[in-house]
Design a protein around this motif. Structure first.
Motif, PDB file in Angstrom:
ATOM      1  N   LEU A   1       0.867  -1.176   0.000  1.00  0.00           N
ATOM      2  CA  LEU A   1       0.000   0.000   0.000  1.00  0.00           C
ATOM      3  C   LEU A   1       0.907   1.231   0.000  1.00  0.00           C
ATOM      4  O   LEU A   1       1.549   1.513   1.013  1.00  0.00           O
ATOM      5  CB  LEU A   1      -0.904  -0.001   1.240  1.00  0.00           C
ATOM      6  N   SER A   2       0.990   1.908  -1.128  1.00  0.00           N
ATOM      7  CA  SER A   2       1.945   3.021  -1.296  1.00  0.00           C
ATOM      8  C   SER A   2       3.331   2.580  -0.848  1.00  0.00           C
ATOM      9  O   SER A   2       4.048   3.326  -0.185  1.00  0.00           O
ATOM     10  CB  SER A   2       1.529   4.254  -0.481  1.00  0.00           C
ATOM     11  N   GLY A   3       3.698   1.369  -1.205  1.00  0.00           N
ATOM     12  CA  GLY A   3       4.949   0.793  -0.688  1.00  0.00           C
ATOM     13  C   GLY A   3       5.762   0.090  -1.740  1.00  0.00           C
ATOM     14  O   GLY A   3       6.363  -0.944  -1.460  1.00  0.00           O
ATOM     15  N   GLY A   4       5.773   0.641  -2.966  1.00  0.00           N
ATOM     16  CA  GLY A   4       6.578   0.034  -4.021  1.00  0.00           C
ATOM     17  C   GLY A   4       5.801  -0.967  -4.844  1.00  0.00           C
ATOM     18  O   GLY A   4       4.572  -1.040  -4.779  1.00  0.00           O
ATOM     19  N   ILE A   5       6.544  -1.750  -5.623  1.00  0.00           N
ATOM     20  CA  ILE A   5       5.945  -2.725  -6.542  1.00  0.00           C
ATOM     21  C   ILE A   5       6.728  -4.035  -6.507  1.00  0.00           C
ATOM     22  O   ILE A   5       7.825  -4.088  -5.943  1.00  0.00           O
ATOM     23  CB  ILE A   5       5.930  -2.195  -8.005  1.00  0.00           C
ATOM     24  N   TYR A   6       6.157  -5.060  -7.108  1.00  0.00           N
ATOM     25  CA  TYR A   6       6.874  -6.300  -7.409  1.00  0.00           C
ATOM     26  C   TYR A   6       7.082  -6.381  -8.917  1.00  0.00           C
ATOM     27  O   TYR A   6       6.257  -5.876  -9.690  1.00  0.00           O
ATOM     28  CB  TYR A   6       6.055  -7.533  -7.006  1.00  0.00           C
ATOM     29  N   THR A   7       8.163  -7.042  -9.323  1.00  0.00           N
ATOM     30  CA  THR A   7       8.351  -7.392 -10.735  1.00  0.00           C
ATOM     31  C   THR A   7       8.354  -8.907 -10.845  1.00  0.00           C
ATOM     32  O   THR A   7       8.761  -9.604  -9.902  1.00  0.00           O
ATOM     33  CB  THR A   7       9.679  -6.841 -11.290  1.00  0.00           C
ATOM     34  N   PRO A   8       7.903  -9.458 -11.981  1.00  0.00           N
ATOM     35  CA  PRO A   8       7.863 -10.918 -12.123  1.00  0.00           C
ATOM     36  C   PRO A   8       9.227 -11.562 -11.911  1.00  0.00           C
ATOM     37  O   PRO A   8       9.322 -12.669 -11.369  1.00  0.00           O
ATOM     38  CB  PRO A   8       7.380 -11.116 -13.565  1.00  0.00           C
TER      39      PRO A   8
END
Length: 224
Positions: A150-157
């Motif tokens: 939550l407003s804390g970055g992303i994941y990449t595959p």
């Protein structure tokens, strides 16, 4: 909502956590529940999700509306050391990861009626707590199956080594933050075969209104 104190050998302290149990927890003595480990942001502590986030009210309402499968939520302090303001770059995740995975989770599983397995365990966090969630879920794929930032970055595959271990990835932010980054990340995750969901809170920024709304969207997706 109740306060617990759990022993932490790694920090040689007794540490505090707050545990939300669904309204039916006391009545249904034979029933076991999934667990969400929910982390606060920088400058906050384990009280933030109840005091500012009103998480217990959000959960009670969603359960009353029949929109979610009831689950337990555990909130604890996301640091083991006092990091000075501006010093987040020097923050080391490993001591907190030890507290969470090796000390708090076993304590919760032995003192509450949990479904004590990876399939029924989620981790989520806002802002800094999202950063912690991102790192710990990638480090410990056998512990958590549902991830939420939550407003804390992303994941990449590419970061996720075993797709089969991940049941859900939820990424959210306010429309005044960086919604395109969130949407593009989720598009990429979906294309790679993940069950990924994005949510954008309209008209809000890096604030609890964004995160309260995000939890209303996230909770019905957990532990399906």
């Amino acid at each position: 909502m109740q306060q617990i104190l759990f022993p932490s050998k790694s920090t040689n302290t007794s540490r505090r956590a707050y545990v939300y149990t669904p309204p039916t927890y006391a009545k249904e003595q034979s029933k076991r529940f999934p667990v969400l480990y929910l982390q606060h942001g920088w400058g906050e502590d384990e009280t933030a999700w109840s005091n500012q986030g009103r998480i217990h009210l959000i959960m009670d309402n969603l359960i009353a509306e029949g929109k979610i499968k009831p689950f337990i939520i555990v909130m604890t302090y996301g640091m083991t050391n006092e990091v000075k303001y501006g010093g987040l770059a020097s923050f080391k995740i490993e001591p907190f990861q030890t507290v969470l995975v090796d000390e708090l989770i076993p304590y919760v599983d032995s003192n509450f009626r949990t479904l004590a397995n990876q399939a029924n365990r989620a981790m989520a966090g806002l802002s800094m707590g999202g950063m912690e969630t991102h790192t710990i879920t990638l480090n410990k794929p056998d512990v958590f199956s549902h991830y939420a930032l939550l407003s804390g970055g992303i994941y990449t595959p590419e970061e996720i080594k075993d797709k089969s271990k991940v049941k859900l990835i939820f990424i959210s932010c306010g429309s005044r933050e960086n919604p395109d980054r969130v949407k593009n990340a989720v598009t990429g995750l979906k294309a790679a075969g993940f069950n990924a969901v994005s949510y954008m809170s309209e008209g809000t920024g890096h604030e609890f209104q964004t995160w309260r709304r995000s939890m209303r969207e996230l909770a019905p997706l957990l532990f399906k």
